[in-house]
Design a protein around this motif. Structure first.
Motif, PDB file in Angstrom:
ATOM      1  N   GLU A 187      21.296  23.672  -5.417  1.00 11.22           N
ATOM      2  CA  GLU A 187      22.654  23.798  -5.641  1.00 11.22           C
ATOM      3  C   GLU A 187      23.255  24.961  -4.765  1.00 11.22           C
ATOM      4  OE1 GLU A 187      25.948  24.058  -9.526  1.00 11.22           O
ATOM      5  OE2 GLU A 187      23.736  24.134  -9.751  1.00 11.22           O
ATOM      6  N   ASN A 188      22.718  25.994  -4.924  1.00 11.87           N
ATOM      7  CA  ASN A 188      23.075  27.102  -4.084  1.00 11.87           C
ATOM      8  C   ASN A 188      22.745  27.275  -2.656  1.00 11.87           C
ATOM      9  OD1 ASN A 188      24.867  27.764  -6.147  1.00 11.87           O
ATOM     10  ND2 ASN A 188      23.083  28.867  -7.213  1.00 11.87           N
ATOM     11  N   SER A 189      22.014  26.387  -2.256  1.00 11.65           N
ATOM     12  CA  SER A 189      21.314  26.303  -0.776  1.00 11.65           C
ATOM     13  C   SER A 189      22.117  25.465  -0.071  1.00 11.65           C
ATOM     14  CB  SER A 189      19.928  26.040  -0.973  1.00 11.65           C
ATOM     15  OG  SER A 189      19.365  25.808   0.312  1.00 11.65           O
ATOM     16  N   THR A 190      22.162  25.915   1.396  1.00  9.27           N
ATOM     17  CA  THR A 190      22.932  25.271   2.233  1.00  9.27           C
ATOM     18  C   THR A 190      21.851  24.082   2.888  1.00  9.27           C
ATOM     19  OG1 THR A 190      22.369  26.838   4.057  1.00  9.27           O
ATOM     20  CG2 THR A 190      24.584  26.696   2.961  1.00  9.27           C
ATOM     21  N   LEU A 191      20.552  23.952   2.589  1.00 10.62           N
ATOM     22  CA  LEU A 191      19.605  23.292   3.312  1.00 10.62           C
ATOM     23  C   LEU A 191      19.398  21.730   2.596  1.00 10.62           C
ATOM     24  CD1 LEU A 191      16.730  25.974   3.453  1.00 10.62           C
ATOM     25  CD2 LEU A 191      18.401  25.189   5.213  1.00 10.62           C
ATOM     26  N   GLY A 192      19.958  21.620   1.399  1.00 12.54           N
ATOM     27  CA  GLY A 192      20.117  20.157   1.022  1.00 12.54           C
ATOM     28  C   GLY A 192      18.837  19.594   0.809  1.00 12.54           C
ATOM     29  N   PRO A 193      18.994  18.173   0.531  1.00 14.42           N
ATOM     30  CA  PRO A 193      17.877  17.475   0.041  1.00 14.42           C
ATOM     31  C   PRO A 193      16.574  17.396   0.964  1.00 14.42           C
ATOM     32  CG  PRO A 193      19.550  16.063   0.221  1.00 14.42           C
ATOM     33  CD  PRO A 193      20.055  17.540   0.413  1.00 14.42           C
ATOM     34  N   ASP A 194      16.979  17.316   2.286  1.00 15.76           N
ATOM     35  CA  ASP A 194      15.926  17.453   3.268  1.00 15.76           C
ATOM     36  C   ASP A 194      15.139  18.616   3.141  1.00 15.76           C
ATOM     37  OD1 ASP A 194      16.901  14.844   4.222  1.00 15.76           O
ATOM     38  OD2 ASP A 194      17.974  15.753   5.923  1.00 15.76           O
ATOM     39  N   GLY A 195      15.608  19.627   3.194  1.00 16.24           N
ATOM     40  CA  GLY A 195      14.965  21.037   2.732  1.00 16.24           C
ATOM     41  C   GLY A 195      14.411  20.793   1.536  1.00 16.24           C
ATOM     42  N   ALA A 196      14.714  20.236   0.659  1.00 19.47           N
ATOM     43  CA  ALA A 196      13.939  20.149  -0.744  1.00 19.47           C
ATOM     44  C   ALA A 196      12.679  19.589  -0.665  1.00 19.47           C
ATOM     45  CB  ALA A 196      14.881  19.462  -1.806  1.00 19.47           C
ATOM     46  N   GLN A 197      12.792  18.415   0.235  1.00 17.26           N
ATOM     47  CA  GLN A 197      11.425  17.825   0.582  1.00 17.26           C
ATOM     48  C   GLN A 197      10.387  18.625   1.208  1.00 17.26           C
ATOM     49  OE1 GLN A 197      10.407  14.282  -0.155  1.00 17.26           O
ATOM     50  NE2 GLN A 197       8.503  15.084   0.494  1.00 17.26           N
ATOM     51  N   GLN A 198      10.869  19.284   2.153  1.00 19.09           N
ATOM     52  CA  GLN A 198      10.121  20.425   2.706  1.00 19.09           C
ATOM     53  C   GLN A 198       9.391  21.518   1.503  1.00 19.09           C
ATOM     54  OE1 GLN A 198      12.568  21.627   6.152  1.00 19.09           O
ATOM     55  NE2 GLN A 198      12.128  20.121   7.104  1.00 19.09           N
ATOM     56  N   ALA A 199      10.047  21.900   1.007  1.00 15.72           N
ATOM     57  CA  ALA A 199       9.937  22.834   0.114  1.00 15.72           C
ATOM     58  C   ALA A 199       8.926  22.311  -0.948  1.00 15.72           C
ATOM     59  CB  ALA A 199      11.098  23.308  -0.853  1.00 15.72           C
ATOM     60  N   ALA A 200       9.151  21.015  -1.595  1.00 15.45           N
ATOM     61  CA  ALA A 200       8.222  20.478  -2.348  1.00 15.45           C
ATOM     62  C   ALA A 200       6.820  20.145  -1.607  1.00 15.45           C
ATOM     63  CB  ALA A 200       8.673  19.092  -2.891  1.00 15.45           C
ATOM     64  N   ASP A 201       6.813  19.837  -0.298  1.00 15.60           N
ATOM     65  CA  ASP A 201       5.563  19.593   0.311  1.00 15.60           C
ATOM     66  C   ASP A 201       4.813  20.772   0.581  1.00 15.60           C
ATOM     67  OD1 ASP A 201       6.009  17.084   0.730  1.00 15.60           O
ATOM     68  OD2 ASP A 201       6.824  17.058   2.983  1.00 15.60           O
ATOM     69  N   LYS A 202       5.545  21.830   0.739  1.00 18.74           N
ATOM     70  CA  LYS A 202       4.939  23.354   0.914  1.00 18.74           C
ATOM     71  C   LYS A 202       4.265  23.748  -0.625  1.00 18.74           C
ATOM     72  CE  LYS A 202       5.876  27.894   2.273  1.00 18.74           C
ATOM     73  NZ  LYS A 202       6.722  28.942   2.748  1.00 18.74           N
ATOM     74  N   HIS A 203       4.954  23.421  -1.574  1.00 21.19           N
ATOM     75  CA  HIS A 203       4.459  23.624  -3.004  1.00 21.19           C
ATOM     76  C   HIS A 203       3.067  23.071  -3.194  1.00 21.19           C
ATOM     77  CE1 HIS A 203       4.318  24.640  -7.112  1.00 21.19           C
ATOM     78  NE2 HIS A 203       4.201  23.415  -7.290  1.00 21.19           N
ATOM     79  N   CYS A 204       3.162  21.689  -2.964  1.00 22.31           N
ATOM     80  CA  CYS A 204       2.088  20.618  -3.246  1.00 22.31           C
ATOM     81  C   CYS A 204       0.832  21.119  -2.246  1.00 22.31           C
ATOM     82  CB  CYS A 204       2.490  19.323  -3.230  1.00 22.31           C
ATOM     83  SG  CYS A 204       3.712  18.776  -4.674  1.00 22.31           S
ATOM     84  N   ALA A 205       1.170  21.321  -1.168  1.00 20.98           N
ATOM     85  CA  ALA A 205       0.247  21.707  -0.263  1.00 20.98           C
ATOM     86  C   ALA A 205      -0.737  23.061  -0.615  1.00 20.98           C
ATOM     87  CB  ALA A 205       0.568  22.226   1.185  1.00 20.98           C
ATOM     88  N   ARG A 206      -0.267  23.984  -1.584  1.00 18.88           N
ATOM     89  CA  ARG A 206      -0.925  24.815  -2.163  1.00 18.88           C
ATOM     90  C   ARG A 206      -2.140  24.444  -2.907  1.00 18.88           C
ATOM     91  NH1 ARG A 206       3.039  28.849  -5.155  1.00 18.88           N
ATOM     92  NH2 ARG A 206       4.861  28.038  -4.199  1.00 18.88           N
ATOM     93  N   TYR A 207      -1.960  23.067  -3.475  1.00 21.58           N
ATOM     94  CA  TYR A 207      -3.000  22.605  -4.335  1.00 21.58           C
ATOM     95  C   TYR A 207      -3.868  21.353  -3.400  1.00 21.58           C
ATOM     96  CZ  TYR A 207      -0.351  24.785  -7.739  1.00 21.58           C
ATOM     97  OH  TYR A 207       0.561  25.966  -8.574  1.00 21.58           O
ATOM     98  N   GLY A 208      -3.500  21.423  -2.140  1.00 22.81           N
ATOM     99  CA  GLY A 208      -4.037  20.367  -1.185  1.00 22.81           C
ATOM    100  C   GLY A 208      -3.619  19.038  -1.571  1.00 22.81           C
ATOM    101  N   LEU A 209      -2.415  19.086  -2.086  1.00 24.58           N
ATOM    102  CA  LEU A 209      -1.786  17.725  -2.202  1.00 24.58           C
ATOM    103  C   LEU A 209      -0.295  17.314  -1.770  1.00 24.58           C
ATOM    104  CD1 LEU A 209      -2.216  18.106  -6.204  1.00 24.58           C
ATOM    105  CD2 LEU A 209      -3.460  16.707  -4.627  1.00 24.58           C
ATOM    106  N   GLN A 210       0.055  16.087  -1.733  1.00 28.28           N
ATOM    107  CA  GLN A 210       1.365  15.903  -1.058  1.00 28.28           C
ATOM    108  C   GLN A 210       2.516  15.513  -1.986  1.00 28.28           C
ATOM    109  OE1 GLN A 210       0.487  12.506   1.722  1.00 28.28           O
ATOM    110  NE2 GLN A 210      -0.287  14.058   3.218  1.00 28.28           N
TER     111      GLN A 210
END
Length: 81
Positions: free
Chosen positions: A41-64
């Motif tokens: 909501e307060n980010s200028t990166l939008g939904p595309d950046g959200a996907q990248q943030a989710a990928d980064k989070h899940c990668a910590r656990y070796g997942l996608q």
């Protein structure tokens, strides 16, 4: 122009230049090894950046990240698979 006026002009110009760029606000990322919620909501990166943030989070656990549900206009939940 007096030396004091020149200094004041330089200080004012430097202050205005500092306002010319503001970095994008961060996402709000909440999750664990099974699911992650991304709010942009307060980010200028939008939904595309959200996907990248989710990928980064899940990668910590070796997942996608896999899209689970659009929670609101500016929030999505992903499954870590």
């Amino acid at each position: 122009m007096t030396p004091m006026a020149r200094r004041w002009l330089v200080v004012m110009a430097a202050g205005l230049c500092g306002c010319a760029y503001s970095p994008p606000a961060p996402f709000i990322v909440v999750g664990n090894d099974k699911v992650v919620s991304i709010n942009w909501e307060n980010s200028t990166l939008g939904p595309d950046g959200a996907q990248q943030a989710a990928d980064k989070h899940c990668a910590r656990y070796g997942l996608q990240a896999e899209l689970a549900v659009q929670v609101s206009r500016s929030e999505v939940a992903y499954r870590c698979v």
